[in-house]
Structure formats: structure tokens, C-alpha cells
Design a protein around this motif. Structure first.
Motif, mmCIF file in Angstrom:
data_model
loop_
_atom_site.group_PDB
_atom_site.id
_atom_site.type_symbol
_atom_site.label_atom_id
_atom_site.label_comp_id
_atom_site.label_asym_id
_atom_site.label_seq_id
_atom_site.Cartn_x
_atom_site.Cartn_y
_atom_site.Cartn_z
ATOM 1 N N PRO A 97 0.802 -1.235 0.000
ATOM 2 C CA PRO A 97 0.000 0.000 0.000
ATOM 3 C C PRO A 97 0.831 1.279 0.000
ATOM 4 C CG PRO A 97 -0.859 -1.564 1.605
ATOM 5 C CD PRO A 97 0.454 -2.099 1.146
ATOM 6 N N PHE A 98 2.068 1.214 0.465
ATOM 7 C CA PHE A 98 2.909 2.409 0.461
ATOM 8 C C PHE A 98 3.346 2.772 -0.968
ATOM 9 C CE2 PHE A 98 3.560 0.689 4.769
ATOM 10 C CZ PHE A 98 3.200 1.798 5.513
ATOM 11 N N PHE A 99 3.442 1.759 -1.823
ATOM 12 C CA PHE A 99 3.821 1.993 -3.220
ATOM 13 C C PHE A 99 2.602 2.105 -4.131
ATOM 14 C CE2 PHE A 99 7.520 0.024 -1.304
ATOM 15 C CZ PHE A 99 8.566 0.775 -1.817
ATOM 16 N N MET A 100 1.510 1.450 -3.737
ATOM 17 C CA MET A 100 0.287 1.485 -4.553
ATOM 18 C C MET A 100 -0.828 2.128 -3.747
ATOM 19 S SD MET A 100 0.222 -2.164 -6.589
ATOM 20 C CE MET A 100 -0.161 -3.102 -5.110
ATOM 21 N N ASN A 101 -1.008 3.409 -3.915
ATOM 22 C CA ASN A 101 -2.086 4.107 -3.219
ATOM 23 C C ASN A 101 -2.749 5.089 -4.177
ATOM 24 O OD1 ASN A 101 -0.907 7.007 -2.740
ATOM 25 N ND2 ASN A 101 0.742 5.589 -2.133
ATOM 26 N N GLY A 102 -3.957 5.458 -3.849
ATOM 27 C CA GLY A 102 -4.730 6.332 -4.722
ATOM 28 C C GLY A 102 -4.918 7.720 -4.171
ATOM 29 N N SER A 103 -3.898 8.247 -3.510
ATOM 30 C CA SER A 103 -4.016 9.568 -2.898
ATOM 31 C C SER A 103 -4.204 10.664 -3.940
ATOM 32 C CB SER A 103 -2.780 9.857 -2.043
ATOM 33 O OG SER A 103 -1.592 9.739 -2.833
ATOM 34 N N THR A 104 -3.570 10.509 -5.108
ATOM 35 C CA THR A 104 -3.723 11.461 -6.212
ATOM 36 C C THR A 104 -3.842 10.684 -7.519
ATOM 37 O OG1 THR A 104 -1.323 11.637 -6.582
ATOM 38 C CG2 THR A 104 -2.313 13.162 -4.985
ATOM 39 N N GLU A 105 -4.223 11.390 -8.583
ATOM 40 C CA GLU A 105 -4.323 10.724 -9.878
ATOM 41 C C GLU A 105 -2.954 10.237 -10.351
ATOM 42 O OE1 GLU A 105 -6.247 13.166 -12.732
ATOM 43 O OE2 GLU A 105 -8.178 13.206 -11.672
ATOM 44 N N LYS A 106 -1.918 11.021 -10.077
ATOM 45 C CA LYS A 106 -0.572 10.610 -10.441
ATOM 46 C C LYS A 106 -0.162 9.360 -9.677
ATOM 47 C CE LYS A 106 3.487 11.030 -12.386
ATOM 48 N NZ LYS A 106 3.673 10.788 -13.841
ATOM 49 N N ALA A 107 -0.507 9.320 -8.399
ATOM 50 C CA ALA A 107 -0.190 8.147 -7.580
ATOM 51 C C ALA A 107 -0.934 6.913 -8.083
ATOM 52 C CB ALA A 107 -0.538 8.421 -6.120
ATOM 53 N N LEU A 114 2.835 -0.349 -11.216
ATOM 54 C CA LEU A 114 3.547 -1.230 -10.296
ATOM 55 C C LEU A 114 2.770 -2.505 -9.986
ATOM 56 C CD1 LEU A 114 4.935 1.334 -7.681
ATOM 57 C CD2 LEU A 114 6.227 0.116 -9.435
ATOM 58 N N ALA A 115 1.471 -2.504 -10.220
ATOM 59 C CA ALA A 115 0.628 -3.651 -9.862
ATOM 60 C C ALA A 115 1.118 -4.969 -10.462
ATOM 61 C CB ALA A 115 -0.823 -3.374 -10.265
ATOM 62 N N PRO A 116 1.519 -5.016 -11.751
ATOM 63 C CA PRO A 116 2.021 -6.299 -12.287
ATOM 64 C C PRO A 116 3.268 -6.809 -11.576
ATOM 65 C CG PRO A 116 1.440 -4.799 -14.079
ATOM 66 C CD PRO A 116 1.382 -4.003 -12.816
ATOM 67 N N ILE A 117 4.128 -5.898 -11.116
ATOM 68 C CA ILE A 117 5.337 -6.313 -10.400
ATOM 69 C C ILE A 117 4.966 -6.985 -9.080
ATOM 70 C CG2 ILE A 117 7.466 -5.512 -9.314
ATOM 71 C CD1 ILE A 117 7.533 -3.241 -11.349
ATOM 72 N N PHE A 118 4.032 -6.378 -8.360
ATOM 73 C CA PHE A 118 3.593 -6.987 -7.100
ATOM 74 C C PHE A 118 2.838 -8.286 -7.358
ATOM 75 C CE2 PHE A 118 4.517 -2.823 -5.309
ATOM 76 C CZ PHE A 118 4.992 -3.148 -4.053
ATOM 77 N N ALA A 119 2.133 -8.371 -8.485
ATOM 78 C CA ALA A 119 1.440 -9.617 -8.823
ATOM 79 C C ALA A 119 2.432 -10.762 -8.996
ATOM 80 C CB ALA A 119 0.612 -9.428 -10.095
ATOM 81 N N VAL A 120 3.569 -10.463 -9.617
ATOM 82 C CA VAL A 120 4.616 -11.485 -9.765
ATOM 83 C C VAL A 120 5.134 -11.911 -8.393
ATOM 84 C CG1 VAL A 120 6.957 -11.917 -10.614
ATOM 85 C CG2 VAL A 120 5.302 -10.724 -12.067
ATOM 86 N N CYS A 121 5.377 -10.936 -7.518
ATOM 87 C CA CYS A 121 5.873 -11.244 -6.168
ATOM 88 C C CYS A 121 4.878 -12.105 -5.405
ATOM 89 C CB CYS A 121 6.145 -9.951 -5.409
ATOM 90 S SG CYS A 121 7.464 -8.925 -6.111
ATOM 91 N N TRP A 122 3.611 -11.749 -5.468
ATOM 92 C CA TRP A 122 2.591 -12.548 -4.779
ATOM 93 C C TRP A 122 2.439 -13.930 -5.409
ATOM 94 C CZ3 TRP A 122 -0.326 -7.398 -4.932
ATOM 95 C CH2 TRP A 122 -0.206 -6.728 -3.714
#
Length: 262
Positions: A97-107, A114-122
């Protein structure tokens, strides 16, 4: 089920502890897709295509990871590999969540990349954990009760599957943050390690050594025995004895039939 668990607690306490850990950690694995999809859609504003791709990546990566888990089990043993994998999943899920958050549109845009990278890790965690913990379980259950023990095992994998989604809803309504969902999963992964750390695998195998005569084929060449420091002499001798008896009996029966026919 309750009577079986109570019997395990008194007769085979290490099997009982492993099942407690399975209840907690498998609850996180079981609820992972539900919470992850909700998080991506509402926190990252991901469309259905991205969600589908992420889930597909996770599943595809888990397949070769399960095959590669054999290397880790041969080196560290299935039990220690399962503990390391649960710790790995807890850490990855906590920091996500520290790397994938929706605080702003840019974020949100960065998070979707980054989601596919974390998907590989999981996916690696999913693929490695399950064969390791199941191999460990089969090493320490009493012989002759495999069907009952496996049924109890699969019950334990599902009995707390409702807990992470419920806690996610509670914390989400309380804090107003979707990130609480992933932190709930991380907590289950990390807390589930505690019962595992209380298990002495060598003593657990010694407790079931007397029951191995009830097993038709002993676990010769079982994964991780050398790493766990367990002795396999008894198993091998027992397996040889069983095999020899069966061969002797078969030869005797065959001789009797042949003489009768003559």
C-alpha cells in the motif's frame, strides 16, 4: 472435528500447532483475491481489464514457482521454506500500500504500473507456500489416519476464510482507507507464523514413528528430511519388511494356486 482437534492437542501437539497456523495463514490466502480486487477497483481506479491481467499474472507465475519450490525444499526443508514464504508474503503485502495508493491521480497511475510487479511477487508466494506446508503436514501426521487428517487439513484451510474480509470492512469503515484491507492480510500472514515457530519438526516426526507400520509405503526420500535432521532408517527398514512380507505372501499364494491347478 472438535474432538479430533482436542485429541491432536494432547497426543500430537505439533500437528495441532501446524493446523492452527494453517487456519490463520490460509485465511489470508483464501481472501486475497477478494480484497485485492476490491482494493484495485476502488483505491487504484483500475478497470476490469487490468484487474483480470493482474489475477492472470499471479496465477501464471504461481505454476512455475510451485515447481521451483522443490529446489528450496531440498535445501532448507519444506517446513522452513513454508515459514520463510509466509514471512515473505506478510512483508510484501504490508509494504504494497505504500507503493500502490490512490491519494492522487498521479499516484494511481504509478500504482497501476507497479501492480504487475507486485502480482509477480505474490504469485511466487502462492506457488511456493502450498506444496511446502502440505509436504510438512504429511511428514508429521500419524500413519493410518491419512484420510481423516487430510480432511481436517482442508477444513482448517477454509474455517477462517470469512475473517479477513470482515476485518477489512470493519477497518475500512473505521479509518476510511482501502489500504487497511492489505494490512489485514499482512497481519494474518505474520501472526500465522507464530504457531509454526513453536513446532519442533524432529520431535513431531518422532511422535509418529511408532505409527509408520500402519502405512503401506513409508515416505522414503521425503523432502527435507536431511535438512530437518530426521532419521529415516526405521522407515526404510519398515518399508522393506512390509514389501518383503507382501512379496513372500504373494509368492506363497501363487505357489498354492499353481499346485492346486496341477
Amino acid at each position: 472435528i472438535s474432538s479430533t482437534l482436542c485429541g491432536l492437542k494432547s497426543s500430537y501437539p505439533y500437528v495441532f500447532l501446524l493446523l492452527i497456523g494453517v487456519m490463520i495463514i490460509d485465511a489470508a490466502f483464501g481472501a486475497f483475491s477478494t480484497i485485492a480486487v476490491t482494493y484495485m477497483k476502488y483505491e487504484l481506479d483500475a478497470d476490469n481489464t487490468l484487474v483480470t491481467v493482474i489475477i492472470l499474472i499471479l496465477l501464471v507465475v504461481s505454476l512455475p514457482s510451485a515447481i521451483a519450490a522443490r529446489v528450496a525444499m531440498d535445501r532448507f526443508g519444506p517446513f522452513h521454506t513454508a515459514i520463510i514464504t509466509a514471512l515473505y508474503m506478510g512483508v510484501i503485502t504490508f509494504i504494497a500500500p505504500f507503493f500502490m495508493n490512490g491519494s492522487t491521480e498521479k499516484a494511481q497511475e504509478i500504482a497501476r504500473e507497479l501492480a504487475p510487479i507486485f502480482a509477480v511477487c505474490w504469485g511466487v508466494g502462492f506457488g511456493v507456500y502450498y506444496p511446502c506446508i502440505q509436504a510438512t503436514y504429511t511428514m508429521i501426521i500419524p500413519a493410518g489416519s491419512e484420510a481423516e487428517m487430510m480432511g481436517l487439513y482442508y477444513f482448517c484451510t477454509k474455517v477462517l476464510s470469512w475473517a479477513p474480509p470482515l476485518l477489512f470492512v470493519v477497518f475500512n469503515n473505521w479509518t476510511g482507507e482501502q489500504r487497511a484491507g492489505l494490512w489485514v492480510l499482512a497481519a494474518f500472514f505474520l501472526v500465522g507464523i507464530i504457531p509454526y515457530c513453536m513446532i519442533d519438526l524432529v520431535k513431531a516426526r518422532e511422535m509418529v514413528a511408532d505409527t509408520l507400520k500402519n502405512r503401506a509405503v513409508s515416505p522414503r526420500g521425503s523432502l527435507g528430511l536431511a535438512a530437518a535432521g530426521a532419521k529415516t532408517t526405521y522407515d526404510e527398514e519398515n518399508a522393506t519388511s512390509v514389501t518383503d512380507n507382501r512379496l513372500t505372501s504373494s509368492v506363497s499364494d501363487a505357489s498354492g494356486v499353481s499346485e492346486g491347478n496341477l
